[in-house]
Scaffold this motif. Structure first.
Motif, PDB file in Angstrom:
ATOM      1  N   TYR A 192      -0.114   2.828   3.263  1.00  0.00           N
ATOM      2  CA  TYR A 192       0.488   1.494   3.303  1.00  0.00           C
ATOM      3  C   TYR A 192      -0.351   0.442   2.593  1.00  0.00           C
ATOM      4  CZ  TYR A 192       3.193  -2.397   5.250  1.00  0.00           C
ATOM      5  OH  TYR A 192       3.987  -3.509   5.398  1.00  0.00           O
ATOM      6  N   ALA A 193      -1.665   0.565   2.657  1.00  0.00           N
ATOM      7  CA  ALA A 193      -2.534  -0.438   2.030  1.00  0.00           C
ATOM      8  C   ALA A 193      -2.251  -0.606   0.538  1.00  0.00           C
ATOM      9  CB  ALA A 193      -4.004  -0.097   2.280  1.00  0.00           C
ATOM     10  N   PRO A 194      -2.038   0.465  -0.226  1.00  0.00           N
ATOM     11  CA  PRO A 194      -1.741   0.255  -1.652  1.00  0.00           C
ATOM     12  C   PRO A 194      -0.459  -0.519  -1.888  1.00  0.00           C
ATOM     13  CG  PRO A 194      -2.407   2.524  -1.248  1.00  0.00           C
ATOM     14  CD  PRO A 194      -2.211   1.890   0.088  1.00  0.00           C
ATOM     15  N   VAL A 195       0.510  -0.375  -1.004  1.00  0.00           N
ATOM     16  CA  VAL A 195       1.778  -1.093  -1.170  1.00  0.00           C
ATOM     17  C   VAL A 195       1.527  -2.600  -1.169  1.00  0.00           C
ATOM     18  CG1 VAL A 195       4.029  -1.552  -0.127  1.00  0.00           C
ATOM     19  CG2 VAL A 195       3.110   0.787  -0.148  1.00  0.00           C
ATOM     20  N   LEU A 196       0.703  -3.057  -0.252  1.00  0.00           N
ATOM     21  CA  LEU A 196       0.412  -4.488  -0.166  1.00  0.00           C
ATOM     22  C   LEU A 196      -0.325  -4.959  -1.413  1.00  0.00           C
ATOM     23  CD1 LEU A 196      -0.644  -4.662   3.602  1.00  0.00           C
ATOM     24  CD2 LEU A 196       1.632  -4.891   2.587  1.00  0.00           C
TER      25      LEU A 196
END
Length: 330
Positions: free
Chosen positions: A291-295
């Motif tokens: 999820y962190a890369p999406v942000l």
């Protein structure tokens, strides 16, 4: 009338809203309402891929305070959940409404236009900021006929079209001037997982074309004095584990085709609902490393408008439509 007043009011006064409902109904025989174009004659009782005939199933109607803040506001969104769906997502969180077991009836009574209109009016009387059609892609004619009946009886709040994004262009073009706020999903950035996990052919082509048409009709999101949306487009995207949603491609497409001013709702609430626990790649929630890369991609692509859930949201957004009372409030 204010330029941001619900757009269907002028159509209702002129009789055009009734004409739009009739034109949409004509798409039911043979059915070519959504991209499946199954060809069944739904006006004569055939139920098509969506298991819905001539009348829509009113599965649930309630004030929903858990939508995005610009949709729910302080008083709640007047959600009308329709039974059935034109997609068959193996991870559907509303599967009891969209995909009851084979042989079982769709949930909720089959409503006439007057009955659907009455449900909308009741939600307005409860203080809803808007009427939120949830999963309307397969019942657009019925929803618009109900809206025409409600408008004649005093409905005056905006219409939110809350769809899976797999909408037919012919139907969408007949909604120009009817819908105030489009709230579609863009589920996948590639066709293979869409076919495998949602039984949707050529998903990206159809969904992107639908979103471009929605944006043409209503533009970027506009809020009223109470900070609730009164016009525009807000695109939802549920991030799936193991990169099955191809989220980078979704965000790049939105930035390129819809523009950086497009409002997004990035959702991390995935959990293995419905049949997903039996699908190895879908059998767990998201991880922080997914999820962190999406942000970071949102910032990189200049997509700064909208909302992004906390990773822990998977434990929160779990409706129970079988429970007595409100499906979203315990």
């Amino acid at each position: 009338m204010s330029p941001l007043a619900p757009r269907y009011l002028d159509l209702a006064r002129s009789g055009e809203l009734d004409r739009r409902a009739a034109a949409l109904e004509a798409l039911l025989a043979p059915c070519r309402l959504c991209p499946h174009e199954c060809g069944d004659d739904r006006r004569r009782g055939a139920t098509g891929r969506c298991r819905t005939g001539m009348r829509a199933h009113l599965a649930s109607a309630c004030l929903h305070r858990g939508e995005e803040p610009v949709i729910s506001g302080a008083r709640g969104s007047g959600t009308i959940f329709f039974g059935g769906c034109n997609l068959h997502c193996v991870f559907c969180q509303n599967h009891t409404l969209s995909q009851p077991p084979a042989g079982a009836a769709l949930p909720g009574p089959e409503g006439s236009a007057d009955e659907l209109g009455a449900a909308m009016l009741a939600l307005q009387a409860e203080g809803a900021h808007n009427i939120n059609w949830v999963s309307p892609s397969h019942v657009v004619p019925q929803a618009v006929a109900g809206l025409a009946a409600a408008a004649r009886a005093g409905l005056r709040i905006p219409i939110v079209y809350n769809s899976n994004g797999y909408d037919g262009l012919a139907a969408l073009r007949l909604l120009d001037g009817v819908v105030d706020v489009y709230l579609p999903d863009l589920k996948y950035g590639a066709d293979e997982p869409a076919a495998r996990y949602s039984r949707a052919h050529a998903y990206t082509r159809h969904a992107i074309a639908a979103l471009v048409e929605m944006k043409r009709q209503v533009g970027d999101l506009v809020q009223g004095d109470d900070e609730v949306a009164v016009r525009g487009l807000l695109v939802r995207h549920l991030v799936l584990p193991n990169e099955l949603s191809h989220t980078r491609a979704v965000l790049e497409t939105i930035a390129r085709r819809l523009g950086p001013g497009t409002w997004l709702s990035i959702m991390s609430q995935y959990y293995p609902a419905h049949h997903a626990a039996r699908v190895p790649l879908l059998s767990r929630p998201l991880r922080q490393g997914e999820y962190a890369p999406v942000l970071a991609w949102l910032e990189e692509l200049g997509l700064e408008e909208g909302f992004a859930q906390e990773l822990e949201s998977a434990a929160t957004y779990r409706p129970d439509f079988a429970r007595p009372g409100h499906p979203f409030e315990r």
